[in-house]
Design a protein around this motif. Structure first.
Motif, PDB file in Angstrom:
ATOM      1  N   GLU A 127      17.855  50.410  42.104  1.00  0.00           N
ATOM      2  CA  GLU A 127      17.381  49.243  41.356  1.00  0.00           C
ATOM      3  C   GLU A 127      16.582  48.304  42.254  1.00  0.00           C
ATOM      4  O   GLU A 127      15.487  47.844  41.891  1.00  0.00           O
ATOM      5  CB  GLU A 127      18.595  48.514  40.761  1.00  0.00           C
ATOM      6  CG  GLU A 127      18.306  47.139  40.178  1.00  0.00           C
ATOM      7  CD  GLU A 127      17.472  47.190  38.921  1.00  0.00           C
ATOM      8  OE1 GLU A 127      16.741  46.212  38.666  1.00  0.00           O
ATOM      9  OE2 GLU A 127      17.545  48.200  38.192  1.00  0.00           O
ATOM     10  N   GLU A 130      13.053  49.502  43.187  1.00  0.00           N
ATOM     11  CA  GLU A 130      12.004  49.455  42.166  1.00  0.00           C
ATOM     12  C   GLU A 130      11.031  48.318  42.456  1.00  0.00           C
ATOM     13  O   GLU A 130       9.844  48.408  42.162  1.00  0.00           O
ATOM     14  CB  GLU A 130      12.629  49.280  40.772  1.00  0.00           C
ATOM     15  CG  GLU A 130      13.361  50.509  40.260  1.00  0.00           C
ATOM     16  CD  GLU A 130      12.429  51.673  39.997  1.00  0.00           C
ATOM     17  OE1 GLU A 130      11.283  51.447  39.547  1.00  0.00           O
ATOM     18  OE2 GLU A 130      12.829  52.827  40.252  1.00  0.00           O
ATOM     19  N   ASP A 131      11.535  47.222  43.021  1.00  0.00           N
ATOM     20  CA  ASP A 131      10.675  46.065  43.306  1.00  0.00           C
ATOM     21  C   ASP A 131       9.906  46.237  44.599  1.00  0.00           C
ATOM     22  O   ASP A 131       8.740  45.828  44.692  1.00  0.00           O
ATOM     23  CB  ASP A 131      11.532  44.797  43.403  1.00  0.00           C
ATOM     24  CG  ASP A 131      12.234  44.474  42.089  1.00  0.00           C
ATOM     25  OD1 ASP A 131      11.763  44.957  41.042  1.00  0.00           O
ATOM     26  OD2 ASP A 131      13.249  43.763  42.128  1.00  0.00           O
ATOM     27  N   GLU A 162      14.014  58.126  45.506  1.00  0.00           N
ATOM     28  CA  GLU A 162      13.987  56.666  45.502  1.00  0.00           C
ATOM     29  C   GLU A 162      13.171  56.164  46.691  1.00  0.00           C
ATOM     30  O   GLU A 162      13.054  56.841  47.711  1.00  0.00           O
ATOM     31  CB  GLU A 162      15.415  56.102  45.589  1.00  0.00           C
ATOM     32  CG  GLU A 162      16.308  56.457  44.416  1.00  0.00           C
ATOM     33  CD  GLU A 162      16.830  57.885  44.476  1.00  0.00           C
ATOM     34  OE1 GLU A 162      17.282  58.388  43.454  1.00  0.00           O
ATOM     35  OE2 GLU A 162      16.774  58.481  45.578  1.00  0.00           O
ATOM     36  N   ARG A 892      16.142  57.815  38.790  1.00  0.00           N
ATOM     37  CA  ARG A 892      14.841  58.228  39.327  1.00  0.00           C
ATOM     38  C   ARG A 892      14.886  59.674  39.813  1.00  0.00           C
ATOM     39  O   ARG A 892      13.918  60.431  39.634  1.00  0.00           O
ATOM     40  CB  ARG A 892      14.405  57.296  40.460  1.00  0.00           C
ATOM     41  CG  ARG A 892      13.049  57.652  41.041  1.00  0.00           C
ATOM     42  CD  ARG A 892      12.682  56.724  42.179  1.00  0.00           C
ATOM     43  NE  ARG A 892      12.131  55.473  41.703  1.00  0.00           N
ATOM     44  CZ  ARG A 892      10.832  55.280  41.492  1.00  0.00           C
ATOM     45  NH1 ARG A 892       9.972  56.269  41.712  1.00  0.00           N
ATOM     46  NH2 ARG A 892      10.377  54.121  41.079  1.00  0.00           N
TER      47      ARG A 892
END
Length: 920
Positions: A127, A130-131, A162, A892
């Motif tokens: 998570e 992702e940024d 990832e 992912r």
């Protein structure tokens, strides 16, 4: 640890820096990177970590440092790493969010499985990435608490697609054999500098002329260790450096470096030394806490400046020692009284509401005499640790509570609790020591009986052989006088131990155990699942298979009915009910119990139990001819056991190899397993090995070898082995001109399968009878066998029945009928992947005059086991998040696998997956 490394690189570390640059580049490109920097103390791992952090521009950085004094505090290392991401906790699926919150003490609840916590960490990293690409560095990983190390190793093995890099730095030779959780991860070994670089580094820090021979000696003795080159020359006079007149020292290099730091520490003012001691005893690096401690110890502000100026410590947002050996040197430089004073000040300065457990831990280190109130506080800390899933931390608290307990009886009670927790934490030897201490205490009869059972359980867990049998019987006898229910559970454990001991049972055999169990008290009413299982097994082993089957069949029905409402008991006794179901040829119970067990273990995150459930489910898939599914579950089970440090379950992989017909490799591994089982007294494994060899040899048409192996397997009536070996013995005997042996085996098989009355059992019985018959009788029996087996889940025996029926028809000169049966057998066996049996069918088909076409290579065969598993779950309607949660990978990574699946199957949507996949 701070570093003055130049931004462009480190002296003599071009290769290592280049490899770390690739790690960062891979993470930026969405290809997860995991690497372990491995090397001795002082070799430069921390400097490389600093280089990595400095070069990871545009990336988020997460850091954690293992601390030796934190090794028994569960999730301490993981908490360090994850704290900056806790604002994202609400974005995780509910079970993962709750597990991580409980583990970190943010909420209350039942103890989460540590690998459900691992899945939460994996999701949290995915998570956050992702940024922005994420670089996680864990320095001094050898000092991580055990559960953090295992959890991070689990995460490392599941990272794939990832934007995450996970880099560990760990010392060599710090783990006991088989206990390194980072084993098998990609390693970058950090060695000493080459001579030229080492000479240059030494010249750069030594003032004046350095004797060339002395320089060569120093470089040789330090093996180019950078920290040793920098530290061991400090404090030596110019004469000593120039002429080599210093005192020779044969101590290990790490000890010499620590001594160098120690010399520097003791040269500081007392206040600076006490500040370093306080910092070494406070593992979190909490600067405000250390300031409060300094005030309590009357340490002035100038002490920090002195310690920093000495290059030993750094006070920033967190306290950081220059090197872990500085921390250990600072702690060891103090005498016991000074250490106690510092721990007392740390306890007083620690918030009792926010960090009550660490406060209690410091108080315990400050104590000299027994102290009941403090022991009670540690006992409560143990309860909180256990509730968070930190069983190792609970064991540590309980051990210290035991030491501080003044009352002998209460000390014995706490020692017993510490022994249980230590055993559950995976330290059986330490548990036995605590057990011995507890047994010396004035305990009551109930406590002594429970300790006897615990001792027996530990012995059985260490060696699944006959050694535990008399101990379990003794414990059961003691418990009869105080607790009927516990006594019956102990008897059931004794029956299980006798099952595994098999032919190597020693002076106490199965019959003696079963007779003792039959004489046991009735137990709680109404009877529990464990009670009816015990009654059925005791009858089975005293009155024979047929009588036992009449009781055990309804027992299995009760377990199946209870599967949805009493999962604890169903999972607890699966290791026995699985064997009973196999012994009764009950494939439906196999299916229902393993379906429930795998689902329940996944939903609850019970990854201590999941490998067992996956392995039993894999064995069912082998019997169903679903070899690819079996392989995927075996791989998943192996991954979990590898990370957890538990012993892998060897039966399913060997079963799969035997049915696949992997001759040389399977023979070697199966025979090695039988030899190993002999050393620890697990007789059932010997019978199982010979049964698997019989399957393997029959598949290759080596009937004399199969006959010998099946006879060896049948020398003892091992549960869920003996009946299977009779089937192989009949075929081998019929094919190797040993009709009397085959006929005797058939009679034994009839006694068992007719009593059990399942389609699986009746099917293999009809086939076995047909092998020893002629004419129309044989024809009818083969057809009967096919009818029964078509109604079962046991496709491998259905295919084998078509095979032997076709072989018989060809010998009867019924070529057209033979071709039909052999063609069916060949297609089924080749589809399963049972190559040796399929080759038998192919040869027979050729003998009938039919040409056998090689099966065209299908792109679907290129799917890996995991790709096939993901494709089936996606075809069944599960989302990427649901698939990831079930298989312990990130969404992912699921997406990455599905893109490959779509390409290989030439489909462009999930809706088309079901039709494109081979039938399961």
């Amino acid at each position: 640890m701070s570093s003055s490394a130049p931004r462009h690189g480190l002296r003599g570390r071009r290769g290592e820096c280049g490899a770390l640059d690739q790690v960062v580049a891979g993470a930026r490109a969405g290809q997860s990177q995991v690497v372990v920097l491995r090397g001795e103390s002082g070799v430069g791992k921390s400097a490389l970590v600093e280089y990595l952090v400095g070069s990871a521009t545009g990336c988020q950085i997460l850091r954690a440092v293992g601390v030796e004094s934190e090794m028994e505090l569960a999730f301490a290392g993981l908490h360090q790493l994850c704290m900056p991401m806790m604002g994202r906790l609400d974005r995780l699926p509910g079970p993962q969010r709750d597990a991580l919150a409980i583990a970190f003490g943010l909420s209350a609840g039942s103890a989460p499985d540590r690998f459900l916590v691992g899945l939460a960490v994996l999701s949290l990293l995915a998570e956050a990435a992702e940024d922005q690409p994420l670089v996680c560095v864990v320095d001094d990983a050898q000092w991580l608490d055990r559960v953090s190390a295992q959890t991070l190793a689990f995460v490392a093995r599941r990272l794939l697609a990832e934007r995450v890099a996970l880099v560990f730095a760990a010392r060599t030779s710090t783990f006991a054999p088989g206990e390194d959780p980072l084993v098998a991860l990609r390693e970058l070994v950090v060695r000493g500098l080459r001579d030229g670089d080492a000479h240059a580094l030494l010249d750069s820090v030594v003032p004046g002329r350095l004797d060339e021979r002395v320089r060569d000696r120093i470089v040789a003795e330090t093996h180019g260790n950078p920290l040793a080159l920098l530290e061991l020359t400090r404090g030596l006079t110019a004469a000593e450096l120039a002429g080599g007149f210093g005192r020779p020292d044969a101590r290990p290099l790490a000890s010499q470096i620590e001594q160098s730091f120690l010399r520097r520490i003791v040269s500081l003012p007392d206040a600076a030394q006490r500040l370093l001691l306080a910092a070494s005893a406070e593992p979190v690096g909490d600067v405000p806490l250390l300031r409060r401690v300094a005030e309590r110890l009357d340490i002035g502000a100038d002490a920090a400046e002195v310690a920093e100026a000495a290059g030993l410590i750094e006070f920033g947002t967190r306290v950081r020692f220059r090197h872990p050996l500085v921390r250990s040197a600072a702690y060891r430089a103090a005498d016991p009284r000074e250490r106690r004073d510092v721990h007392r000040a740390l306890a007083e300065a620690t918030d009792p509401e926010f960090d009550s457990d660490r406060r209690a831990w410091h108080r315990a280190h400050a104590a000299v005499e027994p102290h009941e109130a403090l022991a009670g506080e540690l006992e409560r800390s143990a309860g909180r640790a256990q509730a968070r899933g930190g069983i190792a931390a609970a064991a540590a608290f309980l051990r210290r509570a035991t030491e501080l307990t003044p009352d002998p009886a209460r000390r014995g009670t706490r020692a017993a609790a510490a022994a249980r927790a230590t055993f559950e934490a995976g330290a059986p030897d330490a548990a036995l020591e605590l057990l011995a201490a507890a047994e010396m205490s004035p305990l009551d009869e109930v406590q002594h009986a429970r300790l006897a059972r615990l001792r027996a359980q530990i012995v059985f867990a260490r060696r699944r052989g006959g050694e535990a049998l008399p101990l379990l019987l003794d414990a059961a006898g003691r418990l009869e006088r105080v607790d009927d229910g516990e006594a019956r559970e102990a008897y059931l454990e004794a029956v299980g131990a006798a099952v595994f001991a098999g032919r190597l049972h020693g002076r106490v055999g199965m019959r003696e155990v079963a007779e003792a169990a039959r004489a046991a008290p009735r137990g709680p009413q109404p009877p529990r699942l464990a009670d009816i299982l015990l009654d059925g097994l005791a009858t089975r082993f005293t009155e024979g298979h047929a009588k036992g089957a009449s009781l055990l069949k309804p027992v299995l029905r009760e377990f199946r009915r209870a599967a949805g409402r009493n999962e604890d008991d169903v999972m607890r006794w699966l290791w026995l009910t699985w064997l009973v179901a196999g012994d009764l040829w009950d494939d439906e119970t196999w299916h229902e119990l393993t379906t429930h067990a795998v689902r329940a273990a996944r939903e609850t995150g019970a990854l201590n139990f999941l490998p067992l459930a996956l392995s039993y489910r894999a064995a069912l898939h082998v019997h169903a001819g679903e070899f690819d599914l079996a392989s995927a579950l075996i791989d998943e089970s192996d991954t979990i056991t590898e990370v957890s440090g538990h012993s892998p379950l060897g039966y399913p992989p060997l079963l799969l190899m035997a049915w696949r017909g992997e001759d040389a490799r399977a023979t070697e591994l199966i025979e090695a397993g039988a030899r190993d089982a002999t050393t620890w007294g697990e007789g059932r494994a010997i019978g199982l090995a010979h049964y698997l060899l019989a399957v393997l040899y029959n598949s290759h048409g080596r009937y004399q070898d199969a006959l010998a192996s099946a006879e060896r397997a049948g020398e003892h009536e091992d549960l869920a082995v003996f009946g299977f070996s009779l089937v192989e013995l009949v075929e081998a005997g019929a094919r190797s001109d040993a009709p009397e042996t085959a006929a005797a085996a058939l009679r034994r098989l009839e006694e068992r399968t007719e009593a059990d009355s399942t389609d699986w059992g009746l099917g293999v019985l009809a086939r076995s009878r047909a092998l020893l018959c002629e004419g129309r009788a044989a024809d009818l029996l083969y057809r009967e066998a096919i009818e029964h087996l078509e109604r079962s889940r046991i496709a491998v025996h259905l295919a084998r029945t078509h095979l032997v029926y076709g072989e018989w028809l060809r010998r009867e000169n019924r070529r057209l009928d033979a071709r039909e049966q052999l063609r069916t057998a060949h297609e089924m066996l080749q589809g399963f992947g049972a190559s040796a049996f399929a080759e038998r069918a192919r040869r027979e088909l050729l003998a009938t005059g039919e040409s056998v076409r090689q099966r065209a290579v299908d792109e679907r065969e290129a799917l890996t086991a995991q790709e096939g598993q993901i494709a089936r779950l996606a075809a069944g309607g599960k989302t990427n998040s649901e698939i990831g949660a079930e298989l312990f990978i990130s969404p992912r990574t699921v997406e990455w696998h599905l893109r490959k699946v779509f390409t290989k199957l030439d489909v462009n949507s999930r809706n088309k997956l079901r039709g494109a996949l081979p039938r399961a």
